[in-house]
Design a protein around this motif. Structure first.
Motif, PDB file in Angstrom:
ATOM      1  N   LEU A 174       1.369  -0.984   0.074  1.00  0.00           N
ATOM      2  CA  LEU A 174      -0.102  -0.140  -0.197  1.00  0.00           C
ATOM      3  C   LEU A 174       0.715   1.301   0.036  1.00  0.00           C
ATOM      4  O   LEU A 174       0.351   1.833  -0.405  1.00  0.00           O
ATOM      5  CB  LEU A 174      -1.392   0.317   1.034  1.00  0.00           C
ATOM      6  CG  LEU A 174      -2.351  -1.186   1.596  1.00  0.00           C
ATOM      7  CD1 LEU A 174      -3.252  -0.889   2.726  1.00  0.00           C
ATOM      8  CD2 LEU A 174      -3.016  -0.007   0.094  1.00  0.00           C
ATOM      9  N   VAL A 175       2.156   0.774   0.784  1.00  0.00           N
ATOM     10  CA  VAL A 175       2.890   2.507   0.570  1.00  0.00           C
ATOM     11  C   VAL A 175       3.441   2.295  -0.370  1.00  0.00           C
ATOM     12  O   VAL A 175       3.411   3.946  -0.664  1.00  0.00           O
ATOM     13  CB  VAL A 175       3.805   2.392   1.850  1.00  0.00           C
ATOM     14  CG1 VAL A 175       5.268   3.102   2.515  1.00  0.00           C
ATOM     15  CG2 VAL A 175       3.427   2.630   3.199  1.00  0.00           C
ATOM     16  N   ASP A 176       3.399   1.829  -0.835  1.00  0.00           N
ATOM     17  CA  ASP A 176       4.521   1.839  -2.547  1.00  0.00           C
ATOM     18  C   ASP A 176       3.198   2.125  -3.229  1.00  0.00           C
ATOM     19  O   ASP A 176       4.020   2.980  -4.304  1.00  0.00           O
ATOM     20  CB  ASP A 176       4.504   0.236  -2.701  1.00  0.00           C
ATOM     21  CG  ASP A 176       6.446  -0.303  -1.884  1.00  0.00           C
ATOM     22  OD1 ASP A 176       6.938   0.874  -1.521  1.00  0.00           O
ATOM     23  OD2 ASP A 176       6.992  -1.359  -2.219  1.00  0.00           O
ATOM     24  N   ASN A 177       2.198   2.032  -3.748  1.00  0.00           N
ATOM     25  CA  ASN A 177       1.669   1.752  -3.939  1.00  0.00           C
ATOM     26  C   ASN A 177       0.406   3.031  -4.416  1.00  0.00           C
ATOM     27  O   ASN A 177      -0.261   3.915  -5.319  1.00  0.00           O
ATOM     28  CB  ASN A 177       0.583   1.162  -4.999  1.00  0.00           C
ATOM     29  CG  ASN A 177       0.849  -0.526  -6.052  1.00  0.00           C
ATOM     30  OD1 ASN A 177       1.402  -0.095  -6.351  1.00  0.00           O
ATOM     31  ND2 ASN A 177       1.445  -1.439  -4.952  1.00  0.00           N
ATOM     32  N   CYS A 178       0.147   4.102  -2.894  1.00  0.00           N
ATOM     33  CA  CYS A 178      -0.464   4.421  -2.652  1.00  0.00           C
ATOM     34  C   CYS A 178       0.247   6.027  -2.092  1.00  0.00           C
ATOM     35  O   CYS A 178       0.039   6.577  -0.947  1.00  0.00           O
ATOM     36  CB  CYS A 178      -1.785   4.420  -2.264  1.00  0.00           C
ATOM     37  SG  CYS A 178      -2.412   3.279  -3.100  1.00  0.00           S
ATOM     38  N   ALA A 179       1.701   5.786  -1.709  1.00  0.00           N
ATOM     39  CA  ALA A 179       2.129   6.888  -1.018  1.00  0.00           C
ATOM     40  C   ALA A 179       2.226   8.483  -1.626  1.00  0.00           C
ATOM     41  O   ALA A 179       1.738   9.477  -0.533  1.00  0.00           O
ATOM     42  CB  ALA A 179       3.789   6.692  -1.624  1.00  0.00           C
ATOM     43  N   ASP A 180       1.069   8.713  -2.134  1.00  0.00           N
ATOM     44  CA  ASP A 180       0.735  10.009  -2.677  1.00  0.00           C
ATOM     45  C   ASP A 180      -0.027  10.833  -1.945  1.00  0.00           C
ATOM     46  O   ASP A 180      -0.569  11.897  -1.511  1.00  0.00           O
ATOM     47  CB  ASP A 180       0.212  10.579  -4.388  1.00  0.00           C
ATOM     48  CG  ASP A 180      -0.676   8.742  -4.435  1.00  0.00           C
ATOM     49  OD1 ASP A 180      -0.698   8.184  -4.079  1.00  0.00           O
ATOM     50  OD2 ASP A 180      -2.056  10.139  -5.214  1.00  0.00           O
ATOM     51  N   GLU A 181      -0.917   9.861  -1.127  1.00  0.00           N
ATOM     52  CA  GLU A 181      -1.942  10.011   0.349  1.00  0.00           C
ATOM     53  C   GLU A 181      -1.508   9.961   0.881  1.00  0.00           C
ATOM     54  O   GLU A 181      -2.234  10.904   2.247  1.00  0.00           O
ATOM     55  CB  GLU A 181      -2.872   8.538   0.145  1.00  0.00           C
ATOM     56  CG  GLU A 181      -3.649   8.347  -1.504  1.00  0.00           C
ATOM     57  CD  GLU A 181      -4.849   7.416  -1.380  1.00  0.00           C
ATOM     58  OE1 GLU A 181      -5.289   7.502  -0.238  1.00  0.00           O
ATOM     59  OE2 GLU A 181      -4.841   6.444  -2.062  1.00  0.00           O
TER      60      GLU A 181
ATOM     61  N   PHE B  21      -4.559  12.214  11.474  1.00  0.00           N
ATOM     62  CA  PHE B  21      -5.063  10.463  10.859  1.00  0.00           C
ATOM     63  C   PHE B  21      -4.348  10.108   9.744  1.00  0.00           C
ATOM     64  O   PHE B  21      -4.810   9.250   9.704  1.00  0.00           O
ATOM     65  CB  PHE B  21      -6.744  10.399  11.622  1.00  0.00           C
ATOM     66  CG  PHE B  21      -7.361  11.089  12.950  1.00  0.00           C
ATOM     67  CD1 PHE B  21      -6.636  10.056  14.080  1.00  0.00           C
ATOM     68  CD2 PHE B  21      -7.882  11.775  13.190  1.00  0.00           C
ATOM     69  CE1 PHE B  21      -7.456  10.368  15.013  1.00  0.00           C
ATOM     70  CE2 PHE B  21      -8.308  12.186  14.228  1.00  0.00           C
ATOM     71  CZ  PHE B  21      -7.682  11.462  15.054  1.00  0.00           C
ATOM     72  N   VAL B  22      -3.002  10.718   9.217  1.00  0.00           N
ATOM     73  CA  VAL B  22      -2.137  10.319   8.468  1.00  0.00           C
ATOM     74  C   VAL B  22      -0.698   9.956   9.415  1.00  0.00           C
ATOM     75  O   VAL B  22      -0.550  10.526   9.335  1.00  0.00           O
ATOM     76  CB  VAL B  22      -2.445  11.426   6.675  1.00  0.00           C
ATOM     77  CG1 VAL B  22      -2.222  10.470   6.632  1.00  0.00           C
ATOM     78  CG2 VAL B  22      -3.897  11.184   6.722  1.00  0.00           C
ATOM     79  N   GLN B  23      -0.087   9.080   8.961  1.00  0.00           N
ATOM     80  CA  GLN B  23       0.905   8.889   9.750  1.00  0.00           C
ATOM     81  C   GLN B  23       1.630   8.354   8.589  1.00  0.00           C
ATOM     82  O   GLN B  23       1.945   8.460   6.893  1.00  0.00           O
ATOM     83  CB  GLN B  23       1.045   7.292  10.804  1.00  0.00           C
ATOM     84  CG  GLN B  23      -0.089   7.753  11.408  1.00  0.00           C
ATOM     85  CD  GLN B  23       0.376   5.663  12.294  1.00  0.00           C
ATOM     86  OE1 GLN B  23       0.857   4.769  11.318  1.00  0.00           O
ATOM     87  NE2 GLN B  23      -0.023   6.256  13.589  1.00  0.00           N
ATOM     88  N   ASP B  24       2.999   8.645   7.836  1.00  0.00           N
ATOM     89  CA  ASP B  24       4.314   9.176   8.028  1.00  0.00           C
ATOM     90  C   ASP B  24       4.664   7.212   7.283  1.00  0.00           C
ATOM     91  O   ASP B  24       4.047   6.709   7.985  1.00  0.00           O
ATOM     92  CB  ASP B  24       5.630   9.934   7.729  1.00  0.00           C
ATOM     93  CG  ASP B  24       6.258   9.261   9.508  1.00  0.00           C
ATOM     94  OD1 ASP B  24       6.010   7.766   9.409  1.00  0.00           O
ATOM     95  OD2 ASP B  24       6.961  10.293   9.567  1.00  0.00           O
ATOM     96  N   ALA B  25       5.300   6.819   6.360  1.00  0.00           N
ATOM     97  CA  ALA B  25       5.551   5.977   5.848  1.00  0.00           C
ATOM     98  C   ALA B  25       6.575   5.087   7.104  1.00  0.00           C
ATOM     99  O   ALA B  25       6.246   4.199   7.569  1.00  0.00           O
ATOM    100  CB  ALA B  25       6.309   5.586   4.479  1.00  0.00           C
ATOM    101  N   THR B  26       7.549   5.338   7.156  1.00  0.00           N
ATOM    102  CA  THR B  26       8.213   4.983   8.538  1.00  0.00           C
ATOM    103  C   THR B  26       7.397   4.659   9.442  1.00  0.00           C
ATOM    104  O   THR B  26       7.959   3.558   9.810  1.00  0.00           O
ATOM    105  CB  THR B  26       9.089   5.791   8.948  1.00  0.00           C
ATOM    106  OG1 THR B  26       9.867   6.582   7.745  1.00  0.00           O
ATOM    107  CG2 THR B  26      10.148   5.746  10.059  1.00  0.00           C
ATOM    108  N   THR B  27       6.581   5.718   9.877  1.00  0.00           N
ATOM    109  CA  THR B  27       5.392   4.610  11.125  1.00  0.00           C
ATOM    110  C   THR B  27       4.602   3.759  10.985  1.00  0.00           C
ATOM    111  O   THR B  27       4.509   2.901  11.740  1.00  0.00           O
ATOM    112  CB  THR B  27       4.837   5.996  11.582  1.00  0.00           C
ATOM    113  OG1 THR B  27       5.892   7.508  12.385  1.00  0.00           O
ATOM    114  CG2 THR B  27       4.065   6.129  13.427  1.00  0.00           C
ATOM    115  N   ILE B  28       4.310   3.977   9.661  1.00  0.00           N
ATOM    116  CA  ILE B  28       3.382   2.876   9.039  1.00  0.00           C
ATOM    117  C   ILE B  28       3.815   1.253   9.571  1.00  0.00           C
ATOM    118  O   ILE B  28       3.228   0.336   9.328  1.00  0.00           O
ATOM    119  CB  ILE B  28       2.190   3.370   7.773  1.00  0.00           C
ATOM    120  CG1 ILE B  28       1.542   4.756   8.494  1.00  0.00           C
ATOM    121  CG2 ILE B  28       2.246   1.919   7.076  1.00  0.00           C
ATOM    122  CD1 ILE B  28       1.268   4.409   6.743  1.00  0.00           C
ATOM    123  N   LEU B  29       5.154   1.709   8.091  1.00  0.00           N
ATOM    124  CA  LEU B  29       6.065   0.654   8.775  1.00  0.00           C
ATOM    125  C   LEU B  29       7.364  -0.084   9.612  1.00  0.00           C
ATOM    126  O   LEU B  29       7.763  -1.299   9.704  1.00  0.00           O
ATOM    127  CB  LEU B  29       6.939   0.170   7.086  1.00  0.00           C
ATOM    128  CG  LEU B  29       5.938   0.856   5.257  1.00  0.00           C
ATOM    129  CD1 LEU B  29       7.231   1.424   5.130  1.00  0.00           C
ATOM    130  CD2 LEU B  29       5.002   0.122   5.900  1.00  0.00           C
TER     131      LEU B  29
END
Length: 236
Positions: free
Chosen positions: A186-193, A199-207
């Motif tokens: 999801l991060v790879d394909n929808c990073a623009d979001e 209530f939106v975390q960054d990729a580092t927090t998500i992963l």
């Protein structure tokens, strides 16, 4: 037993659900709406239907004409009491198929945030979420509850996190099926979001490597799947 799933984009798949299905002895088939040609199964030929997520909206019928067929199939499945689990877009499709509106949520909800199970429902026989459970989210829309639906979970950012219709149809706005691989996809394909917000975390927090939260969320997923499996083997 035959489980069938509706897939809307290649990078959103069954995740942890697949392992459970195979352990239970289900044969698995799919309809991939993103492929140039697809086919819908006979409703009588399947025992469990899983409707996955996707970045499109249920309102995008002009761009994705197959949404009309998909919603009608879902409506019929619910009408006959077929066990069905809708996830994110899948839950929105279930709600919309029954006449409820789907529209942008006040905020996007992307990352790890808790949902709260609704109390006082135990006598109804509905599925029971824990009072609080940290789960994975990736959505920007929400929905009104369809007629006859019972709210079974909420979050701070989105009131309608999970609903149930009868004993065999459950819609989840959140993603209990997410694995580390699925989160990465999801991060790879929808990073623009990933535009930071309350209530939106960054990729580092998500992963971030946190096996405990995947395990806890996965345990509740198994409970939910067992609940629906009971409707397959002992239908009302």
């Amino acid at each position: 037993m035959q489980a069938h799933f509706f897939q809307h984009v290649p990078f959103e798949n069954l995740g942890a659900i697949e392992r459970w299905l195979r352990a239970k002895g289900y044969a698995i088939s799919q309809t991939a709406f993103f492929q140039p040609s697809f086919s819908l199964p006979s409703l009588d030929a399947i025992d469990l239907l899983i409707v996955l997520g996707g970045p499109m909206s249920v309102n995008d019928e002009a761009q994705y004409p197959w949404l009309v067929q998909e919603k009608e199939f879902i409506r019929q499945a619910i009408a006959v009491g077929k066990p069905i689990l809708g996830i994110c877009l899948g839950a929105q499709l279930m709600a919309n198929a029954l006449g409820a509106k789907v529209y942008p949520n006040a905020v996007k909800e992307i990352g790890w945030f808790p949902i709260m199970g609704q109390e006082g429902k135990s006598q109804s026989g509905s599925f029971q979420f824990p009072p609080s459970l940290e789960v994975f989210h990736w959505h920007g829309e929400t929905f009104d509850l369809p007629p006859g639906a019972e709210l079974i979970a909420s979050s701070q950012a989105c009131q309608h996190q999970a609903f149930q219709i009868g004993r065999s149809a459950i819609g989840l706005q959140c993603h209990l099926e997410t694995t580390p691989t699925a989160a990465q996809a999801l991060v790879d394909n929808c990073a623009d979001e990933l535009i930071l917000g309350p209530f939106v975390q960054d990729a580092t927090t998500i992963l971030a490597d946190n096996q405990a939260r995947f395990a806890t969320m996965g345990a509740v997923l198994v409970q939910l799947l067992e609940y629906l499996h009971h409707q397959v083997i002992t239908p009302a």
